[in-house]
Design an enzyme around this catalytic site. Structure first.
Site, short mmCIF file in Angstrom:
data_model
loop_
_atom_site.label_atom_id
_atom_site.label_comp_id
_atom_site.label_asym_id
_atom_site.label_seq_id
_atom_site.Cartn_x
_atom_site.Cartn_y
_atom_site.Cartn_z
CE LYS A 117 -3.06 2.77 2.83
NZ LYS A 117 -3.93 2.91 4.01
N GLY A 178 -8.16 9.14 9.03
CA GLY A 178 -8.54 9.29 10.44
C GLY A 178 -9.59 10.35 10.71
CG ASN A 227 -6.57 1.27 11.29
OD1 ASN A 227 -5.38 1.10 11.14
ND2 ASN A 227 -7.12 1.01 12.46
#
Lengths: 278, 65
Positions: A117, A178, A227
């Protein structure tokens, strides 16, 4: 014009560089409250692919000695191996082409996979990809035999250059890493999907809640990588399960071919045969 | 001699990168290594000499997104 491929079934695997995987949820492994919860969340998500990273192994001199604490990286790796999932190593935090390429090379040896990635970060506040460095690093790594999953923006021209550089998967951001903002630019993501109808596309980053992931799948994206949304949930295991279901729901809805939205109401109950009572 | 290991100054008597890993207690741990910004494969560590002032990176699997 609807350029989205709506054929297939929910059970169809998604294919990355010739490798077929059943789950369309790719899960990150960082920021969980504990290794045990990480393991449970991965199982609950049904993810076949998890992202991992490389970091300095601290305290090795003491940790490796008899009686010392186990090396953190080694116990983490044991946990992942025991889960039997495929790993997608990242180059998180790399800001230059050289850093990203060297990190990818080290990851290939460590994890024994050609997958990477690829992240080349260009801006600290948004963690926006440096797309110029990304294309250059993708070209270098593809020539070196890597199978590159580039973390990119939804920019079509950058996407074309990444494909020309050898990428057979693209991973545009939904929103900054995030941030949990969801799909910041649905139009751009839709355009990208329409422009590359046959290329595996993964929304990577910025997803906050399962409805964001479902929306990406309804647009025709092949998978979603996330995530923080799971790791930072009050109950990460439950949230992992919620994302798995949302991604399946979005995929099923895509195949089912949703109705067109319209501006005005249209009665759903038949008008014919209605009693005249006034 | 003094070298930099993972960003911190360290004294070592290791002649090679492989010796250094042994000295630091990594044993058979799963790590990847770089010397002065260039990756050194596991198979080459025994043939890679360490010199005063070298920068060594020792990286291990870690959680990532």
């Amino acid at each position: 014009m609807d350029a989205i491929n709506r054929t297939g079934t929910l059970a169809d695997p998604v294919e990355f560089y010739g490798t077929k995987v059943g789950s369309r949820l790719l899960l990150g492994t960082a920021q969980y409250p504990s290794p045990a919860i990480l393991g449970e969340a991965i199982r609950a998500s049904s993810a076949d692919i998890v992202t991992v990273s490389l970091r300095r192994e601290s305290g090795a001199a003491k940790a490796g000695q008899p009686g010392g604490a186990p090396l953190a990286g080694q116990s983490f790796w044991q946990l992942i191996r025991d889960l039997g999932v495929k790993v997608l190593p990242n180059t998180a935090g790399c800001k230059t082409v050289k850093e990203a390429v060297t990190t990818a090379q080290m990851a290939r040896e460590l994890f024994d996979t050609p997958w990477v990635k690829l992240e080349v970060i260009g801006e600290d506040d948004t963690l926006q990809p440096d797309v110029f460095g990304l294309v250059e690093a993708a070209r270098i790594l593809s020539r070196d035999g890597f199978q590159v999953f580039p973390y990119t923006t939804e920019d079509l021209v950058v996407a074309e250059k990444l494909v020309a550089a050898g990428c057979e998967v693209l991973m545009p951001w939904g929103a900054p890493i995030g941030s949990g903002r969801g799909l910041n630019n649905p139009y751009g993501l839709r355009s990208l999907r329409a422009h590359f109808p046959g290329l595996p596309l993964v929304v990577d980053a910025g997803v906050g809640v399962p409805s964001h992931a479902a929306a990406a799948m309804e647009m025709g994206y092949d998978a979603v990588l996330l995530n923080t949304a799971v790791a930072k949930a009050g109950d990460p295991v439950r949230m992992a399960r919620a994302f798995a279901r949302a991604i399946e729901a979005g995929r099923e809805a895509l195949i089912a071919d949703p109705m067109e939205a319209r501006d005005m109401a249209a009665p759903s109950t038949p008008v014919m045969g209605r009693a005249v009572l006034g | 001699m003094k070298i930099i290991v993972n960003g911190e100054t360290a004294d070592t008597r290791a002649g090679t990168l492989a010796d250094l890993l042994g000295e630091l207690g990594f044993g058979e741990a799963m790590v990847a290594t770089a010397l002065n910004g260039t990756m050194v494969r596991k198979a080459k560590r025994g043939d890679t000499p360490i010199a005063d002032g070298d920068r060594v990176e020792i990286l291990a699997p870690m959680q990532g997104g």
